[in-house]
Design a protein around this motif. Structure first.
Motif, mmCIF file in Angstrom:
data_model
loop_
_atom_site.group_PDB
_atom_site.id
_atom_site.type_symbol
_atom_site.label_atom_id
_atom_site.label_comp_id
_atom_site.label_asym_id
_atom_site.label_seq_id
_atom_site.Cartn_x
_atom_site.Cartn_y
_atom_site.Cartn_z
ATOM 1 N N SER A 1 3.544 8.620 -5.378
ATOM 2 C CA SER A 1 2.597 7.402 -4.662
ATOM 3 C C SER A 1 1.586 6.784 -5.573
ATOM 4 O O SER A 1 1.211 7.263 -6.639
ATOM 5 C CB SER A 1 1.625 8.570 -3.840
ATOM 6 O OG SER A 1 2.654 9.267 -2.804
ATOM 7 N N TYR A 2 1.481 5.366 -4.988
ATOM 8 C CA TYR A 2 0.649 4.724 -5.651
ATOM 9 C C TYR A 2 0.835 4.198 -6.709
ATOM 10 O O TYR A 2 -0.041 3.097 -7.363
ATOM 11 C CB TYR A 2 -0.762 5.182 -5.464
ATOM 12 C CG TYR A 2 -1.192 5.922 -3.937
ATOM 13 C CD1 TYR A 2 -0.968 4.929 -3.009
ATOM 14 C CD2 TYR A 2 -1.355 7.207 -3.804
ATOM 15 C CE1 TYR A 2 -1.440 5.461 -1.659
ATOM 16 C CE2 TYR A 2 -1.708 7.595 -2.532
ATOM 17 C CZ TYR A 2 -1.538 6.792 -1.588
ATOM 18 O OH TYR A 2 -1.924 7.415 -0.373
ATOM 19 N N ASP B 1 2.891 1.580 -9.412
ATOM 20 C CA ASP B 1 3.892 0.712 -9.266
ATOM 21 C C ASP B 1 5.365 0.782 -9.616
ATOM 22 O O ASP B 1 5.371 1.908 -10.571
ATOM 23 C CB ASP B 1 3.316 -0.612 -9.964
ATOM 24 C CG ASP B 1 2.148 -1.291 -9.320
ATOM 25 O OD1 ASP B 1 2.342 -1.009 -8.097
ATOM 26 O OD2 ASP B 1 1.679 -2.064 -10.157
ATOM 27 N N ILE C 1 0.900 -1.256 -0.185
ATOM 28 C CA ILE C 1 0.139 -0.007 -0.065
ATOM 29 C C ILE C 1 0.882 1.194 0.125
ATOM 30 O O ILE C 1 0.266 2.367 -0.224
ATOM 31 C CB ILE C 1 -1.020 0.110 1.275
ATOM 32 C CG1 ILE C 1 -0.259 -0.048 2.487
ATOM 33 C CG2 ILE C 1 -2.225 -1.240 0.955
ATOM 34 C CD1 ILE C 1 -1.168 0.275 3.702
ATOM 35 N N LYS C 2 2.278 1.136 -0.014
ATOM 36 C CA LYS C 2 2.977 2.340 0.181
ATOM 37 C C LYS C 2 3.845 2.276 -1.231
ATOM 38 O O LYS C 2 4.996 2.938 -1.195
ATOM 39 C CB LYS C 2 3.931 2.432 1.372
ATOM 40 C CG LYS C 2 3.001 2.376 2.814
ATOM 41 C CD LYS C 2 2.369 3.931 2.822
ATOM 42 C CE LYS C 2 1.746 3.895 4.147
ATOM 43 N NZ LYS C 2 1.081 5.090 4.385
ATOM 44 N N THR C 3 3.373 1.717 -2.243
ATOM 45 C CA THR C 3 4.265 1.502 -3.212
ATOM 46 C C THR C 3 4.377 2.914 -4.011
ATOM 47 O O THR C 3 3.581 3.721 -3.828
ATOM 48 C CB THR C 3 3.548 0.549 -4.556
ATOM 49 O OG1 THR C 3 4.209 0.243 -5.483
ATOM 50 C CG2 THR C 3 2.192 1.126 -4.940
ATOM 51 N N PHE C 4 5.781 3.005 -4.705
ATOM 52 C CA PHE C 4 5.881 4.557 -5.319
ATOM 53 C C PHE C 4 6.856 4.103 -6.667
ATOM 54 O O PHE C 4 7.547 3.155 -6.382
ATOM 55 C CB PHE C 4 6.447 5.542 -4.219
ATOM 56 C CG PHE C 4 8.021 5.181 -3.707
ATOM 57 C CD1 PHE C 4 8.862 5.880 -4.268
ATOM 58 C CD2 PHE C 4 7.974 4.427 -2.359
ATOM 59 C CE1 PHE C 4 10.217 5.476 -3.820
ATOM 60 C CE2 PHE C 4 9.085 4.150 -2.089
ATOM 61 C CZ PHE C 4 10.334 4.700 -2.487
#
Length: 159
Positions: free
Chosen positions: A73-74, A76, A55-58
């Motif tokens: 943010s958000y 992949d 949920i903290k993918t960036f």
């Protein structure tokens, strides 16, 4: 002078996924890292690779003309290859980096050093920006990033 010798250490790398999707513990026992002032510095791309799909993918967008790095943010993470490469244990020189870091275009404070052309960011600064928890497990000498938990336990802060 901003120069100093730092150790760049190599470790094995694991993912450890707990049962709930929101509390994926990422075991940061991987990737090149450097240790300075008892803080851990990692390549931003290694942190992005570790958190990819959580949920903290960036994602990371680099603009060479301004030497700026934008964390998106958000999105992949788009791998460029070479992420999570173990270090060789050699000591190298770290210089203070002028790289300019933003999160979704907003400037953020993060301590950064450049080693052999790679920017290493203070792990705690990055997790604070992303608002996710970092824990140190003494027994296994392991750093955990837990995306599903806030950076700090607000219940422990008394106003």
């Amino acid at each position: 002078g901003g120069n100093m010798a730092v150790g760049v250490f190599g470790y094995l790398f694991f993912f450890f996924k707990q049962k709930t999707a929101y509390e994926i513990g990422v075991r940061l026992v991987g990737s090149e890292m450097c240790i300075r002032d008892s803080s851990n510095y990692f390549k931003l791309r290694d942190i992005a690779e570790m958190l990819n799909g959580t949920i903290k993918t960036f994602d990371i967008k680099y603009d060479a003309s301004t030497n700026s790095i934008d964390m998106l943010s958000y999105f992949d993470y788009t791998s460029v290859g070479g992420e999570l490469t173990a270090g060789d244990g050699e000591t190298r020189t770290a210089v203070s980096s002028s790289a300019f870091l933003t999160l979704d275009g907003v400037p953020v404070q993060a301590t950064c050093y450049n080693i052999d052309g790679n920017n290493y960011f203070k792990l705690r600064d990055i997790t604070d920006v992303l608002d996710c928890r970092v824990d140190w497990e003494e027994k296994n000498q392991t750093i955990w990033i837990i995306p599903g938990m806030t950076a700090y336990d607000l219940s422990l802060i008394h106003i």
